[in-house]
Design a protein around this motif. Structure first.
Motif, PDB file in Angstrom:
ATOM      1  N   GLY A   1       7.812  11.279   0.511  1.00 55.03           N
ATOM      2  CA  GLY A   1       8.263  10.111   1.251  1.00 55.03           C
ATOM      3  C   GLY A   1       7.838   8.805   0.600  1.00 55.03           C
ATOM      4  O   GLY A   1       7.249   8.780  -0.483  1.00 55.03           O
ATOM      5  N   TRP A   2       8.139   7.702   1.285  1.00 55.88           N
ATOM      6  CA  TRP A   2       7.827   6.367   0.776  1.00 55.88           C
ATOM      7  C   TRP A   2       7.000   5.548   1.744  1.00 55.88           C
ATOM      8  O   TRP A   2       6.502   4.481   1.395  1.00 55.88           O
TER       9      TRP A   2
ATOM     10  N   GLU B   1       5.080  24.065   4.608  1.00 55.21           N
ATOM     11  CA  GLU B   1       4.997  22.615   4.714  1.00 55.21           C
ATOM     12  C   GLU B   1       3.749  22.256   5.498  1.00 55.21           C
ATOM     13  O   GLU B   1       3.387  22.928   6.464  1.00 55.21           O
ATOM     14  N   LEU B   2       3.081  21.192   5.054  1.00 52.96           N
ATOM     15  CA  LEU B   2       1.888  20.700   5.730  1.00 52.96           C
ATOM     16  C   LEU B   2       2.098  19.223   6.042  1.00 52.96           C
ATOM     17  O   LEU B   2       2.355  18.419   5.138  1.00 52.96           O
ATOM     18  N   ASP B   3       1.996  18.878   7.310  1.00 53.51           N
ATOM     19  CA  ASP B   3       2.033  17.481   7.740  1.00 53.51           C
ATOM     20  C   ASP B   3       0.668  17.105   8.290  1.00 53.51           C
ATOM     21  O   ASP B   3       0.045  17.892   9.025  1.00 53.51           O
TER      22      ASP B   3
ATOM     23  N   GLU C   1       0.063   8.924   7.567  1.00 60.15           N
ATOM     24  CA  GLU C   1       0.776  10.192   7.728  1.00 60.15           C
ATOM     25  C   GLU C   1       1.370  10.598   6.380  1.00 60.15           C
ATOM     26  O   GLU C   1       1.976   9.780   5.693  1.00 60.15           O
ATOM     27  N   PHE C   2       1.161  11.853   5.993  1.00 59.39           N
ATOM     28  CA  PHE C   2       1.727  12.351   4.748  1.00 59.39           C
ATOM     29  C   PHE C   2       2.008  13.836   4.874  1.00 59.39           C
ATOM     30  O   PHE C   2       1.564  14.498   5.817  1.00 59.39           O
ATOM     31  N   SER C   3       2.769  14.363   3.907  1.00 59.67           N
ATOM     32  CA  SER C   3       3.104  15.783   3.929  1.00 59.67           C
ATOM     33  C   SER C   3       2.972  16.383   2.544  1.00 59.67           C
ATOM     34  O   SER C   3       3.010  15.680   1.531  1.00 59.67           O
TER      35      SER C   3
ATOM     36  N   LEU D   1       0.831  -1.198   0.000  1.00 61.36           N
ATOM     37  CA  LEU D   1       0.000   0.000   0.000  1.00 61.36           C
ATOM     38  C   LEU D   1       0.868   1.251   0.000  1.00 61.36           C
ATOM     39  O   LEU D   1       0.538   2.243  -0.661  1.00 61.36           O
ATOM     40  N   ASN D   2       1.994   1.218   0.713  1.00 59.44           N
ATOM     41  CA  ASN D   2       2.914   2.346   0.655  1.00 59.44           C
ATOM     42  C   ASN D   2       3.427   2.553  -0.775  1.00 59.44           C
ATOM     43  O   ASN D   2       3.558   3.680  -1.246  1.00 59.44           O
ATOM     44  N   THR D   3       3.700   1.456  -1.477  1.00 56.90           N
ATOM     45  CA  THR D   3       4.130   1.550  -2.870  1.00 56.90           C
ATOM     46  C   THR D   3       3.045   2.190  -3.724  1.00 56.90           C
ATOM     47  O   THR D   3       3.320   3.012  -4.598  1.00 56.90           O
ATOM     48  N   ALA D   4       1.792   1.831  -3.466  1.00 58.34           N
ATOM     49  CA  ALA D   4       0.678   2.369  -4.247  1.00 58.34           C
ATOM     50  C   ALA D   4       0.495   3.866  -4.031  1.00 58.34           C
ATOM     51  O   ALA D   4      -0.036   4.562  -4.904  1.00 58.34           O
TER      52      ALA D   4
END
Length: 202
Positions: free
Chosen positions: A105-106, A150-152, A139-141, A16-19
């Motif tokens: 990120g990944w 920047e938005l986290d 979690e994403f930014s 899912l992280n890859t997707a």
């Protein structure tokens, strides 16, 4: 239970992280009353054969119990970052302000607290929606290259579904498989994956 409704406990989180890698964030809407958060994305995916399909999808996180975000700006001569106030209702507007930025990120799903530790003291808001115990974290930014904003965002949730642009549900395994095909093709220098915003294979 249908695969598209499957809990993440049985999913390859790495897949899912890859997707979600290099996905473009198009929008976000929070329905606090229903405990749902919808994220509109354009993901990198390939079908089993033929040309790339429409990569626009909507991830719906359900059982959302808490959402936190930090929108901040720090110029080179600022001693401390400027933190902008946000709410659940204005989070989508903040994301729209980045004009369709990539998820940086990944790792996005069930990440450790290392990233969260860096910005949880710089919060624009931290809202608890329910007292249920969350099973998972997203979690994403979002970042801007020339503007030091920047938005986290961090979301605690229980389940996720994926819909295509036409509203069809996609099984999570199928969603992951399309991304894996794309990155495998990318690593083979497949011209279908040569995009201006994605680095070529090393």
């Amino acid at each position: 239970m249908d695969a598209s409704r499957a809990l993440l406990d049985g999913l390859d989180t790495t897949g899912l992280n890859t997707a979600l890698a290099e996905a473009t964030c198009l929008g976000l809407v929070v329905d606090a009353a229903d405990g749902r958060l919808r994220i509109e994305l354009e993901v990198l995916t390939l079908p089993g054969d033929g040309q790339p399909a429409d990569g626009r999808v909507t991830l719906t996180l359900s059982g959302v119990s808490r959402v936190a975000a930090s929108l901040r700006q720090q110029r080179w001569d600022d001693l401390e970052p400027r933190i902008f106030p946000l709410t659940l209702d204005t989070l989508g507007d903040a994301i729209a302000g980045f004009g369709g930025g990539a998820l940086h990120g990944w790792d996005f799903i069930d990440v450790d607290d290392s990233g969260w530790a860096l910005w949880r003291e710089l919060l624009s808001f931290d809202t608890t929606i329910s007292d249920r115990s969350p099973a998972h974290v997203l979690e994403f930014s979002q970042q801007e290259g020339t503007d030091p904003r920047e938005l986290d965002v961090r979301v605690w949730f229980e389940d996720v579904t994926v819909e295509t642009a036409d509203g069809s549900l996609v099984g999570l395994d199928e969603f992951v498989a399309g991304a894996r095909r794309w990155w495998k093709a990318h690593d083979s220098c497949d011209p279908r994956t040569m995009l201006p915003d994605v680095a070529p294979p090393m």
